[in-house]
Write an enzyme that holds these catalytic residues in place. Structure first.
Site, short mmCIF file in Angstrom:
data_model
loop_
_atom_site.label_atom_id
_atom_site.label_comp_id
_atom_site.label_asym_id
_atom_site.label_seq_id
_atom_site.Cartn_x
_atom_site.Cartn_y
_atom_site.Cartn_z
N GLY A 1 0.77 -1.24 0.00
CA GLY A 1 0.00 0.00 0.00
C GLY A 1 0.79 1.29 0.00
O GLY A 1 0.21 2.37 0.05
N GLU B 1 4.07 -6.62 1.67
CA GLU B 1 3.72 -6.98 0.30
C GLU B 1 3.64 -5.74 -0.61
O GLU B 1 2.57 -5.41 -1.11
CB GLU B 1 2.35 -7.67 0.30
N PRO B 2 4.76 -5.07 -0.82
CA PRO B 2 4.69 -3.90 -1.70
C PRO B 2 4.53 -4.31 -3.16
O PRO B 2 5.18 -5.24 -3.63
CB PRO B 2 6.06 -3.24 -1.49
N GLY B 3 3.64 -3.66 -3.86
CA GLY B 3 3.44 -3.94 -5.28
C GLY B 3 3.77 -2.70 -6.10
O GLY B 3 4.80 -2.61 -6.77
N CYS C 1 -13.26 3.30 -28.58
CA CYS C 1 -14.53 3.96 -28.89
C CYS C 1 -15.28 4.24 -27.60
O CYS C 1 -16.23 3.53 -27.24
CB CYS C 1 -15.35 3.08 -29.80
N GLU C 2 -14.83 5.25 -26.90
CA GLU C 2 -15.38 5.56 -25.59
C GLU C 2 -14.86 6.94 -25.19
O GLU C 2 -13.65 7.13 -25.14
CB GLU C 2 -14.86 4.48 -24.63
#
Ligand code: LLP
Length: 432
Positions: free
Chosen positions: A249, A291-293, A362-363
């Protein structure tokens, strides 16, 4: 000048990453292109594990959260640094297995793991399984008995800390699909049941309070709540929990306003909080897991695009359209996330325009960002979007049947392909 420290302007006036000219990368590998700087990944991992060693006497493990960015090459890099992995699906586990990752250093997550996933995790011998709910515990017990195994487990706990408000708050009962609730006694009942299970071994407790968090206080508070629960388990059940997993986090810099604390400060403060609380409660120091991502993969990455159309809508805005968008980076359309961008072939020039970088899907909401300071960009220019290493490739899709871009690693002036660009035949590979 740039949000990520590894970016610079070279003699040609081009943006360079890890000593490699990004304009050359775009030429060689095509765009859109994900570029990962190996040295940044390694440096971040080392900062975490060295700080863990320094401030927590080496009684811990760093498990890179591979949901942020997973491919076999990334697994090999993490393994070569001696760190562990947090995997959240059979796909992430399989990637690790195929990369030769030491599976005893893998924690297996998921709030709704299937039996197939649990069986696979037991078969490949993951270090521990983070059990999210009571039905999972029951299913895992049966699977373990059938396979004559005794997997180590942790319980995922909701510590009741909301870190996403301006100042973090403790809520009585958090509304979350993840983990066991403390307040209702649900977590304690589950622990009581697990300690008497023959086929699983309750080893630790886990919590994860959110993502892209800049304050350290909520992490300290979460650690205290968890240790309080460990003390209750010891006092009332006579059972010692050995592992404490505090999740990931830690925030990173996407734009200048972001001001993340150095990882070392985080680990120092959290280690101190854990040590003080253990002393107060008369507990042995648990083995600590983090748990660093995002903080490992995010700053290491950039995405390169080629500019196509430029559309000036007088008094309203200028659209600069690129050859990618929400299919390779869905974070703006999902979260309104901010990014910093540079025209790679004009990186030495001033960013004197404010534009909307639009994707090709297409958005209308398919944007990389609005109001982004940028050099004057025209058709054929290369745009680099910074700090895209986490949750871009891993969240990419084939929307509009676009091919997923290639991933290239750069290291000390050299580049190599880690994931090939999808071909048109890849797009129809499962069509009958
Ligand atoms: N551990 C657990 C149990 C998690 O759920 C997560 C992230 C992590 C570790 C890693 O957190 P990090 O260090 O990366 O913040 N897609 C979102 C982020 C979702 C994070 C989900 N869990 C985004 O693009 O911002």
């Amino acid at each position: 000048m740039f949000v990520s420290e590894n970016l610079s302007v070279n003699a040609a006036g081009h943006l360079a990453v890890g000593g490699v000219d990004t304009v050359e990368l775009a030429k060689e590998y095509g765009t859109p292109l994900y570029v990962m700087d190996e040295q940044v990944v390694r440096k971040s991992l080392r900062l975490f594990h060295d700080s863990m060693n320094k401030h927590y006497g080496g009684r811990g493990e760093v498990h890179y959260a591979s949901k942020a960015f997973s491919c076999m090459e990334m697994c090999r890099i993490v393994a070569s640094e001696g760190d562990g992995l947090d995997a959240v699906s059979i796909g992430e586990l399989y990637t690790a297995v195929k990369a030769g990752f030491p599976m005893e250093k893998v924690g297996f997550h998921g709030n709704n793991k299937t039996n197939e996933e649990l069986e696979y995790a037991v078969e490949v011998g993951v270090g521990h399984i983070i059990v999210d709910n009571i039905s999972e515990l029951h299913r895992l017990e049966k699977i373990a008995a059938k396979k004559n195994a005794q997997p180590k487990i942790m319980f995922r706990i909701k510590p009741g800390i909301d870190a996403h408000t301006h100042d973090f708050v403790r809520t009585g009962q958090i509304d979350s699909k993840f983990g066991f609730a403390l307040e209702t006694g649900e977590a304690f009942e589950a622990v009581k049941e697990a300690v008497s299970c023959k086929n699983v071994s309750l080893f630790g407790l886990h919590c994860h309070i959110g993502s892209q968090i800049f304050d350290i206080a909520p992490f300290e508070e979460a650690a205290k709540v968890m240790l309080g629960f460990i003390a209750k388990i010891k006092n009332e059940l006579g059972y010692e929990i050995e592992g404490l997993n505090l999740g990931g986090g830690f925030g990173i810099k996407y734009v200048d306003e972001n001001d993340p604390k150095p990882f070392e400060v985080y680990l120092e403060k959290v280690s101190e909080a854990v040590k003080a609380e253990c002393e107060k409660l008369g507990l042995k120091l648990p083995k600590m897991f983090i748990e660093p991502g995002r903080s490992i993969a995010g700053p290491a990455g950039i995405t390169l695009y080629t500019v196509g159309a430029r559309k000036v809508i007088p008094n309203i805005r200028t659209y600069v359209s690129v050859d990618g968008g929400m299919a390779d980076n869905p974070r703006y359309i999902l979260y309104g996330s901010e990014y910093d961008a540079v025209v790679a072939n004009k990186a030495g020039e001033e960013r004197n325009e404010k534009v909307t970088i639009a994707g090709k899907c297409c958005e209308s909401g398919d944007l990389i960002g609005e109001n982004m300071p940028l050099q004057h960009a025209e058709s054929g220019d290369i745009i680099a979007v910074c700090a895209t290493g986490a949750y871009n490739y891993s969240m990419s899709s084939n929307y509009n049947r676009l091919q997923k871009p290639a991933v290239v690693f750069v290291n000390n002036g050299k580049s190599r392909i880690a994931v090939k660009r999808e071909t048109l035949d890849d797009i129809i590979r499962n069509d009958i």
